[in-house]
Motif scaffolding. Structure first.
Motif, PDB file in Angstrom:
ATOM      1  N   UNK A 147       0.836  -1.200   0.000  1.00 49.96           N
ATOM      2  CA  UNK A 147       0.000   0.000   0.000  1.00 49.96           C
ATOM      3  C   UNK A 147       0.871   1.250   0.000  1.00 49.96           C
ATOM      4  N   UNK A 148       1.912   1.223   0.818  1.00 48.35           N
ATOM      5  CA  UNK A 148       2.831   2.361   0.881  1.00 48.35           C
ATOM      6  C   UNK A 148       3.560   2.521  -0.446  1.00 48.35           C
ATOM      7  N   UNK A 149       4.003   1.410  -1.031  1.00 51.40           N
ATOM      8  CA  UNK A 149       4.651   1.455  -2.343  1.00 51.40           C
ATOM      9  C   UNK A 149       3.715   2.055  -3.386  1.00 51.40           C
ATOM     10  N   UNK A 150       2.471   1.630  -3.376  1.00 47.41           N
ATOM     11  CA  UNK A 150       1.482   2.136  -4.335  1.00 47.41           C
ATOM     12  C   UNK A 150       1.324   3.646  -4.220  1.00 47.41           C
ATOM     13  N   UNK A 151       1.232   4.131  -2.998  1.00 47.03           N
ATOM     14  CA  UNK A 151       1.059   5.575  -2.784  1.00 47.03           C
ATOM     15  C   UNK A 151       2.276   6.351  -3.285  1.00 47.03           C
ATOM     16  N   UNK A 152       3.459   5.849  -2.980  1.00 48.17           N
ATOM     17  CA  UNK A 152       4.670   6.526  -3.456  1.00 48.17           C
ATOM     18  C   UNK A 152       4.758   6.481  -4.978  1.00 48.17           C
ATOM     19  N   UNK A 153       4.361   5.359  -5.569  1.00 53.99           N
ATOM     20  CA  UNK A 153       4.447   5.204  -7.015  1.00 53.99           C
ATOM     21  C   UNK A 153       3.550   6.201  -7.733  1.00 53.99           C
ATOM     22  N   UNK A 154       2.389   6.470  -7.197  1.00 51.18           N
ATOM     23  CA  UNK A 154       1.463   7.386  -7.863  1.00 51.18           C
ATOM     24  C   UNK A 154       1.915   8.838  -7.742  1.00 51.18           C
ATOM     25  N   UNK A 155       2.853   9.104  -6.828  1.00 50.33           N
ATOM     26  CA  UNK A 155       3.394  10.465  -6.707  1.00 50.33           C
ATOM     27  C   UNK A 155       4.735  10.627  -7.432  1.00 50.33           C
ATOM     28  N   UNK A 156       5.303   9.520  -7.874  1.00 47.88           N
ATOM     29  CA  UNK A 156       6.623   9.553  -8.506  1.00 47.88           C
ATOM     30  C   UNK A 156       6.517  10.147  -9.922  1.00 47.88           C
ATOM     31  N   UNK A 157       7.529  10.920 -10.363  1.00 48.08           N
ATOM     32  CA  UNK A 157       7.482  11.511 -11.720  1.00 48.08           C
ATOM     33  C   UNK A 157       7.325  10.471 -12.822  1.00 48.08           C
ATOM     34  N   UNK A 158       7.881   9.281 -12.641  1.00 44.50           N
ATOM     35  CA  UNK A 158       7.758   8.217 -13.639  1.00 44.50           C
ATOM     36  C   UNK A 158       6.722   7.167 -13.232  1.00 44.50           C
ATOM     37  N   UNK A 159       5.915   7.494 -12.241  1.00 47.00           N
ATOM     38  CA  UNK A 159       4.959   6.527 -11.711  1.00 47.00           C
ATOM     39  C   UNK A 159       3.691   6.421 -12.539  1.00 47.00           C
ATOM     40  N   UNK A 160       2.848   5.471 -12.148  1.00 47.58           N
ATOM     41  CA  UNK A 160       1.568   5.227 -12.813  1.00 47.58           C
ATOM     42  C   UNK A 160       0.534   4.891 -11.742  1.00 47.58           C
ATOM     43  N   UNK A 161      -0.717   4.831 -12.155  1.00 42.17           N
ATOM     44  CA  UNK A 161      -1.753   4.330 -11.261  1.00 42.17           C
ATOM     45  C   UNK A 161      -1.471   2.862 -10.950  1.00 42.17           C
ATOM     46  N   UNK A 191      13.318  -2.191 -18.046  1.00 42.44           N
ATOM     47  CA  UNK A 191      13.617  -0.910 -18.679  1.00 42.44           C
ATOM     48  C   UNK A 191      12.405   0.012 -18.752  1.00 42.44           C
ATOM     49  N   UNK A 192      11.266  -0.469 -18.333  1.00 44.71           N
ATOM     50  CA  UNK A 192      10.074   0.385 -18.343  1.00 44.71           C
ATOM     51  C   UNK A 192      10.178   1.423 -17.233  1.00 44.71           C
ATOM     52  N   UNK A 193       9.848   2.673 -17.516  1.00 38.12           N
ATOM     53  CA  UNK A 193      10.033   3.745 -16.528  1.00 38.12           C
ATOM     54  C   UNK A 193       9.332   3.478 -15.189  1.00 38.12           C
ATOM     55  N   UNK A 194       8.111   2.938 -15.223  1.00 33.94           N
ATOM     56  CA  UNK A 194       7.392   2.748 -13.964  1.00 33.94           C
ATOM     57  C   UNK A 194       7.981   1.598 -13.144  1.00 33.94           C
ATOM     58  N   UNK A 195       8.607   0.638 -13.815  1.00 37.92           N
ATOM     59  CA  UNK A 195       9.266  -0.446 -13.074  1.00 37.92           C
ATOM     60  C   UNK A 195      10.545   0.079 -12.431  1.00 37.92           C
ATOM     61  N   UNK A 196      11.292   0.897 -13.162  1.00 38.13           N
ATOM     62  CA  UNK A 196      12.471   1.540 -12.574  1.00 38.13           C
ATOM     63  C   UNK A 196      12.080   2.412 -11.389  1.00 38.13           C
ATOM     64  N   UNK A 197      10.902   3.046 -11.501  1.00 39.31           N
ATOM     65  CA  UNK A 197      10.420   3.886 -10.399  1.00 39.31           C
ATOM     66  C   UNK A 197      10.147   3.049  -9.154  1.00 39.31           C
ATOM     67  N   UNK A 198       9.600   1.843  -9.325  1.00 41.57           N
ATOM     68  CA  UNK A 198       9.334   0.964  -8.191  1.00 41.57           C
ATOM     69  C   UNK A 198      10.627   0.654  -7.438  1.00 41.57           C
ATOM     70  N   UNK A 199      11.668   0.264  -8.170  1.00 41.61           N
ATOM     71  CA  UNK A 199      12.941  -0.072  -7.526  1.00 41.61           C
ATOM     72  C   UNK A 199      13.558   1.150  -6.862  1.00 41.61           C
ATOM     73  N   UNK A 200      13.455   2.285  -7.525  1.00 38.58           N
ATOM     74  CA  UNK A 200      13.983   3.530  -6.952  1.00 38.58           C
ATOM     75  C   UNK A 200      13.275   3.870  -5.644  1.00 38.58           C
ATOM     76  N   UNK A 201      11.960   3.692  -5.619  1.00 43.80           N
ATOM     77  CA  UNK A 201      11.193   3.967  -4.392  1.00 43.80           C
ATOM     78  C   UNK A 201      11.608   3.026  -3.268  1.00 43.80           C
ATOM     79  N   UNK A 202      11.719   1.736  -3.582  1.00 43.52           N
ATOM     80  CA  UNK A 202      12.077   0.759  -2.555  1.00 43.52           C
ATOM     81  C   UNK A 202      13.456   1.041  -1.958  1.00 43.52           C
ATOM     82  N   UNK A 203      14.342   1.623  -2.753  1.00 38.81           N
ATOM     83  CA  UNK A 203      15.686   1.925  -2.278  1.00 38.81           C
ATOM     84  C   UNK A 203      15.782   3.285  -1.597  1.00 38.81           C
ATOM     85  N   UNK A 204      14.705   4.054  -1.627  1.00 42.92           N
ATOM     86  CA  UNK A 204      14.752   5.410  -1.086  1.00 42.92           C
ATOM     87  C   UNK A 204      14.621   5.412   0.435  1.00 42.92           C
TER      88      UNK A 204
END
Length: 322
Positions: free
Chosen positions: A101-115, A284-297
């Protein structure tokens, strides 16, 4: 027409023997039907009884904060396999833990994120959805009793011919839910086979059920000797609540649910790896890279750490390529 009995969240908490804020989270996830009367939230008694009887596929945050309940969403964004449009319009994440749930919320606010859409299913079902192209990632905790290794052996078997990576989410503690004071003196796996012990199980295919069955196989214990082995609940909270209500002497689940249900003790038994499986072709998809970036943040880790009961020493690390 028979008048329905309407309950407040406090009354529901008393019936289920859980914290009031856990009731709000049940409502938020859409697992317990609710409605508003003015600014007050109400739940029908028949829906509470249905929840007790059938259990739900959830895992909950400990405290969403009562101040936010005035704006509580009663229909959260959730994914169902038949809704194929959701898969193409956003990111479908399988798994039950509040970390997602926390990952989802961060992903939707990320510049490369998606719903992002949550699909609240167990580990086996999540991997199958990933294999069938019905999900983009699956969170799993599957222990192999032969090797003592988490997740890698199962990803190789259940994603045949599909190169994947495994990203670490957190370490969690699995153990027994027991009545306060442990009146039956339950201490180890073999105690489950005692004739005076009644057990409550999880559904086939979830990581907790796999852990139990692998331990029974490894120790040479006959599951047919376990009273209640065939009785299943569909969440950690459902199992914990069943023990608290006296419907069983013991159940298996993670530590967080034990902290949300009054009148329980938790006996830690097994530290597990909770991890995210992603197809390598999607990296290589932007939203997948965003997921890993969020988890490492540090921001994500700090928010999860605030929930307690998680070991985040490897969070965001790619631990395997399978």
């Amino acid at each position: 027409m028979k008048e329905e009995i309407s309950l407040t969240p406090e009354e529901v908490a008393g019936i289920l023997k859980i914290a009031k804020n856990t009731v709000y989270e049940l409502i938020k996830r859409g697992e317990l039907p609710a409605y508003r009367v003015g600014r007050k939230i109400r739940v029908d008694l028949q829906d509470v009884e249905a929840y007790k009887k059938h259990g739900k596929n959830i895992e909950l945050a400990p405290d969403p904060g009562t101040a936010s309940c005035r704006n509580l969403p009663l229909n959260p964004r959730s994914y169902r396999p038949e809704e194929t449009a959701s898969y193409h319009q956003g990111l479908v994440i399988c798994g039950q833990d509040v970390l997602l749930d926390i990952l989802t919320r961060h992903l939707e606010r990320h510049p490369q994120g998606v719903h992002a859409f949550r699909h609240h299913v167990g580990s086996f079902t999540g991997l199958l959805a990933l294999y069938q192209g019905k999900a983009h990632m699956a969170a799993i905790h599957l222990w192999d009793g032969d090797t003592g290794v988490y997740n890698i052996p199962f990803v190789r078997r259940l994603l045949p011919g599909v190169p994947a990576i495994i990203v670490h989410l957190a370490y969690r503690m699995q153990g027994f839910y027991l009545a306060k004071g442990n009146p039956k003196n339950i201490k180890e796996w073999k105690d489950l086979t005692r004739p005076d012990i009644c057990f409550i199980n999880r559904e086939k295919g979830c990581g907790t059920r796999v852990l139990l069955d692998e331990q029974l196989r490894r120790l040479g214990l006959d599951r047919r000797l376990i009273t209640g082995y065939e009785k299943e609940e569909f969440s950690h909270l459902g199992v914990a609540s069943a023990v608290a209500r006296g419907e069983a002497d013991v159940g298996l689940g993670n530590e967080k649910a034990a902290l949300q249900v009054r009148g329980l003790e938790f006996l830690p038994l097994h530290k597990e790896r909770y991890e995210l499986v992603i197809k390598k072709e999607d990296l290589e998809k932007p939203h997948i890279r965003a997921v890993i970036e969020i988890l490492q943040s540090e921001q994500y880790k700090k928010e999860v750490q605030g929930l307690g009961d998680y070991d985040l020493t490897e969070t965001g690390k790619i631990v395997a390529e399978v």
